[in-house]
Design a protein around this motif. Structure first.
Motif, PDB file in Angstrom:
ATOM      1  N   VAL A 147     -16.743 -32.395   1.121  1.00  0.00           N
ATOM      2  CA  VAL A 147     -17.717 -32.237   0.038  1.00  0.00           C
ATOM      3  C   VAL A 147     -18.805 -31.313   0.575  1.00  0.00           C
ATOM      4  O   VAL A 147     -19.474 -31.640   1.559  1.00  0.00           O
ATOM      5  N   ASN A 148     -18.933 -30.155  -0.045  1.00  0.00           N
ATOM      6  CA  ASN A 148     -19.922 -29.162   0.388  1.00  0.00           C
ATOM      7  C   ASN A 148     -21.059 -29.126  -0.602  1.00  0.00           C
ATOM      8  O   ASN A 148     -20.831 -29.005  -1.811  1.00  0.00           O
ATOM      9  N   PHE A 149     -22.290 -29.221  -0.084  1.00  0.00           N
ATOM     10  CA  PHE A 149     -23.454 -29.124  -0.966  1.00  0.00           C
ATOM     11  C   PHE A 149     -24.179 -27.802  -0.708  1.00  0.00           C
ATOM     12  O   PHE A 149     -24.523 -27.484   0.434  1.00  0.00           O
ATOM     13  N   GLY A 151     -28.442 -27.632  -7.674  1.00  0.00           N
ATOM     14  CA  GLY A 151     -27.583 -27.097  -6.624  1.00  0.00           C
ATOM     15  C   GLY A 151     -26.125 -27.199  -7.042  1.00  0.00           C
ATOM     16  O   GLY A 151     -25.806 -27.469  -8.201  1.00  0.00           O
ATOM     17  N   ARG A 152     -25.245 -26.974  -6.082  1.00  0.00           N
ATOM     18  CA  ARG A 152     -23.799 -26.987  -6.375  1.00  0.00           C
ATOM     19  C   ARG A 152     -23.073 -27.895  -5.394  1.00  0.00           C
ATOM     20  O   ARG A 152     -23.407 -27.909  -4.206  1.00  0.00           O
ATOM     21  N   LEU A 153     -22.108 -28.637  -5.908  1.00  0.00           N
ATOM     22  CA  LEU A 153     -21.225 -29.427  -5.051  1.00  0.00           C
ATOM     23  C   LEU A 153     -19.814 -28.897  -5.201  1.00  0.00           C
ATOM     24  O   LEU A 153     -19.378 -28.581  -6.319  1.00  0.00           O
ATOM     25  N   VAL A 208      -6.957 -28.057  -3.186  1.00  0.00           N
ATOM     26  CA  VAL A 208      -7.521 -28.308  -4.526  1.00  0.00           C
ATOM     27  C   VAL A 208      -9.038 -28.258  -4.405  1.00  0.00           C
ATOM     28  O   VAL A 208      -9.615 -28.924  -3.552  1.00  0.00           O
ATOM     29  N   SER A 209      -9.683 -27.466  -5.260  1.00  0.00           N
ATOM     30  CA  SER A 209     -11.128 -27.301  -5.161  1.00  0.00           C
ATOM     31  C   SER A 209     -11.786 -27.576  -6.512  1.00  0.00           C
ATOM     32  O   SER A 209     -11.395 -27.009  -7.537  1.00  0.00           O
ATOM     33  N   LEU A 210     -12.773 -28.466  -6.502  1.00  0.00           N
ATOM     34  CA  LEU A 210     -13.474 -28.858  -7.735  1.00  0.00           C
ATOM     35  C   LEU A 210     -14.946 -28.500  -7.598  1.00  0.00           C
ATOM     36  O   LEU A 210     -15.533 -28.678  -6.518  1.00  0.00           O
ATOM     37  N   ARG A 256     -24.520 -20.299   1.303  1.00  0.00           N
ATOM     38  CA  ARG A 256     -23.355 -19.415   1.165  1.00  0.00           C
ATOM     39  C   ARG A 256     -22.239 -20.010   2.001  1.00  0.00           C
ATOM     40  O   ARG A 256     -22.478 -20.844   2.853  1.00  0.00           O
ATOM     41  N   MET A 257     -21.030 -19.458   1.818  1.00  0.00           N
ATOM     42  CA  MET A 257     -19.972 -19.766   2.783  1.00  0.00           C
ATOM     43  C   MET A 257     -19.224 -18.476   3.069  1.00  0.00           C
ATOM     44  O   MET A 257     -18.763 -17.801   2.134  1.00  0.00           O
ATOM     45  N   GLY A 258     -19.130 -18.131   4.336  1.00  0.00           N
ATOM     46  CA  GLY A 258     -18.481 -16.875   4.730  1.00  0.00           C
ATOM     47  C   GLY A 258     -16.973 -16.938   4.510  1.00  0.00           C
ATOM     48  O   GLY A 258     -16.388 -18.013   4.356  1.00  0.00           O
ATOM     49  N   MET A 259     -16.345 -15.773   4.534  1.00  0.00           N
ATOM     50  CA  MET A 259     -14.901 -15.692   4.330  1.00  0.00           C
ATOM     51  C   MET A 259     -14.184 -16.372   5.500  1.00  0.00           C
ATOM     52  O   MET A 259     -14.463 -16.105   6.668  1.00  0.00           O
ATOM     53  N   HIS A 260     -13.284 -17.278   5.167  1.00  0.00           N
ATOM     54  CA  HIS A 260     -12.557 -18.043   6.180  1.00  0.00           C
ATOM     55  C   HIS A 260     -11.220 -18.487   5.594  1.00  0.00           C
ATOM     56  O   HIS A 260     -11.011 -18.411   4.388  1.00  0.00           O
ATOM     57  N   ARG A 261     -10.340 -18.977   6.460  1.00  0.00           N
ATOM     58  CA  ARG A 261      -9.069 -19.556   6.002  1.00  0.00           C
ATOM     59  C   ARG A 261      -9.081 -21.044   6.311  1.00  0.00           C
ATOM     60  O   ARG A 261      -9.660 -21.463   7.316  1.00  0.00           O
ATOM     61  N   LEU A 301      -9.939 -30.781  -1.593  1.00  0.00           N
ATOM     62  CA  LEU A 301      -8.930 -31.766  -1.173  1.00  0.00           C
ATOM     63  C   LEU A 301      -7.813 -31.057  -0.438  1.00  0.00           C
ATOM     64  O   LEU A 301      -7.348 -29.995  -0.879  1.00  0.00           O
ATOM     65  N   ARG A 302      -7.413 -31.634   0.679  1.00  0.00           N
ATOM     66  CA  ARG A 302      -6.347 -31.030   1.493  1.00  0.00           C
ATOM     67  C   ARG A 302      -5.404 -32.115   1.990  1.00  0.00           C
ATOM     68  O   ARG A 302      -5.779 -33.277   2.055  1.00  0.00           O
ATOM     69  N   VAL A 303      -4.209 -31.701   2.367  1.00  0.00           N
ATOM     70  CA  VAL A 303      -3.266 -32.607   3.028  1.00  0.00           C
ATOM     71  C   VAL A 303      -3.294 -32.260   4.507  1.00  0.00           C
ATOM     72  O   VAL A 303      -3.080 -31.103   4.879  1.00  0.00           O
ATOM     73  N   TYR A 306      -7.971 -15.803   2.850  1.00  0.00           N
ATOM     74  CA  TYR A 306      -9.420 -15.883   3.126  1.00  0.00           C
ATOM     75  C   TYR A 306     -10.163 -16.098   1.816  1.00  0.00           C
ATOM     76  O   TYR A 306      -9.799 -15.540   0.777  1.00  0.00           O
ATOM     77  N   HIS A 307     -11.215 -16.911   1.887  1.00  0.00           N
ATOM     78  CA  HIS A 307     -12.036 -17.164   0.698  1.00  0.00           C
ATOM     79  C   HIS A 307     -13.438 -17.547   1.144  1.00  0.00           C
ATOM     80  O   HIS A 307     -13.642 -17.966   2.296  1.00  0.00           O
ATOM     81  N   GLY A 308     -14.393 -17.433   0.232  1.00  0.00           N
ATOM     82  CA  GLY A 308     -15.777 -17.781   0.572  1.00  0.00           C
ATOM     83  C   GLY A 308     -16.642 -17.819  -0.674  1.00  0.00           C
ATOM     84  O   GLY A 308     -16.158 -17.590  -1.795  1.00  0.00           O
ATOM     85  N   VAL A 309     -17.898 -18.167  -0.454  1.00  0.00           N
ATOM     86  CA  VAL A 309     -18.854 -18.271  -1.579  1.00  0.00           C
ATOM     87  C   VAL A 309     -20.063 -17.393  -1.246  1.00  0.00           C
ATOM     88  O   VAL A 309     -20.961 -17.805  -0.516  1.00  0.00           O
ATOM     89  N   PRO A 310     -20.073 -16.133  -1.744  1.00  0.00           N
ATOM     90  CA  PRO A 310     -21.186 -15.256  -1.395  1.00  0.00           C
ATOM     91  C   PRO A 310     -22.471 -15.532  -2.171  1.00  0.00           C
ATOM     92  O   PRO A 310     -23.543 -15.072  -1.770  1.00  0.00           O
TER      93      PRO A 310
HETATM   94  O1  LIG Z   1     -17.415 -24.192  -2.090  1.00  0.00           O
HETATM   95  C1  LIG Z   1     -16.328 -23.693  -2.343  1.00  0.00           C
HETATM   96  O2  LIG Z   1     -15.974 -23.427  -3.491  1.00  0.00           O
HETATM   97  C2  LIG Z   1     -15.411 -23.320  -1.196  1.00  0.00           C
HETATM   98  C3  LIG Z   1     -15.383 -24.332  -0.092  1.00  0.00           C
HETATM   99  C4  LIG Z   1     -14.500 -23.917   1.032  1.00  0.00           C
HETATM  100  O3  LIG Z   1     -14.057 -22.811   1.070  1.00  0.00           O
HETATM  101  C5  LIG Z   1     -14.143 -24.854   2.085  1.00  0.00           C
HETATM  102  O4  LIG Z   1     -14.609 -26.005   2.098  1.00  0.00           O
HETATM  103  O5  LIG Z   1     -13.364 -24.452   2.966  1.00  0.00           O
END
Ligand SMILES: O=C(O)CCC(=O)C(=O)O
Length: 216
Positions: free
Chosen positions: A119-121, A205-207, A143-145, A127-132, A211-213, A186-190
């Motif tokens: 859970v990311n707040f 703010g944003r949450l 799965v991302s909500l 921000r979140m940088g580009m990562h895998r 979800l991952r296996v 790769y993905h991120g939140v600029p």
């Molecule tokens: O906040 C998001 O939409 C992405 C979160 C993310 O990339 C992660 O937790 O690895």
């Protein structure tokens, strides 16, 4: 929020990566937000993540099921208060299965189900940088909500942090699933757009709930 003339459509952003707008209804969003507030409390609550290079992630995080730290998983908060990670709720597992079916049209995958939630707040400056997402042993779809303020979600390719990528606006209630050939993209939140969440949700703010296996 219905600002558009036409409803936003389900869109395949890359092979195996699908955006489903408005997937969670208002009640489901409220319930998830209340649960996130409970999970964020100590012990094993919301924390600032420090990277091995000495930096800090601007999005704060709480984990369920398995504790993610840069770059691995543990059963306790090894980079925080040391407490056992909170259990992964069965309800999130069901949500994950339903999300994959709705987004990708796949039935339940054989093998173990979802067992990690991050859970990311994000406040307005986070921000979140580009990562895998590459610390899991399973290649089941991620799965991302999203809840609260909208953001720019940058979804790229498995080879490089740079272009080609697609910027997608994720709003409160949106679902994004990425698996198959896009599982390791790769993905991120600029960018987070302050004060754009549904006022009735009551979140500043944003949450993001990912979800991952684990495959662990
Ligand atoms: O906040 C998001 O939409 C992405 C979160 C993310 O990339 C992660 O937790 O690895």
């Amino acid at each position: 929020m219905d600002r558009e003339l036409f409803p936003r459509a389900r869109t395949e952003i890359a092979p195996g990566a699908v955006h489903v707008p408005d997937w969670l209804d208002a009640l489901e969003q409220r319930e998830l937000l209340e649960a996130c507030r409970r999970w964020a409390r100590p012990p094993a609550g919301l924390r600032t993540v420090r990277t091995p290079g000495g930096g800090t992630m601007t999005a704060r995080q709480v984990c369920l099921g398995w504790h993610w730290y840069p770059y691995g998983y543990a059963r306790t908060v090894v980079d925080g208060d040391g407490a056992p990670v909170k259990p992964f709720p069965a309800r999130l597992g069901e949500l994950g299965r339903r999300a994959v079916t709705d987004a990708l049209g796949d039935g339940p995958a054989p093998g173990p189900g979802y067992d990690i939630a991050l859970v990311n707040f994000y406040d307005a400056d986070a921000r979140m940088g580009m990562h895998r997402d590459s610390d899991e042993k399973s290649h089941a779809p991620v799965v991302s909500l999203s809840l609260g303020d909208s953001c720019v979600f940058r979804f790229g390719n498995p080879e490089t942090r740079t272009r080609p990528y697609t910027d997608v606006e994720l709003r409160s209630g949106d679902l994004f699933v990425f698996g198959g050939p896009s599982r390791l993209a790769y993905h991120g939140v600029p960018r987070v757009h302050a004060d754009t969440g549904p006022p009735e949700l009551g979140l500043s703010g944003r949450l993001n709930i990912t979800l991952r296996v684990s495959g662990l």
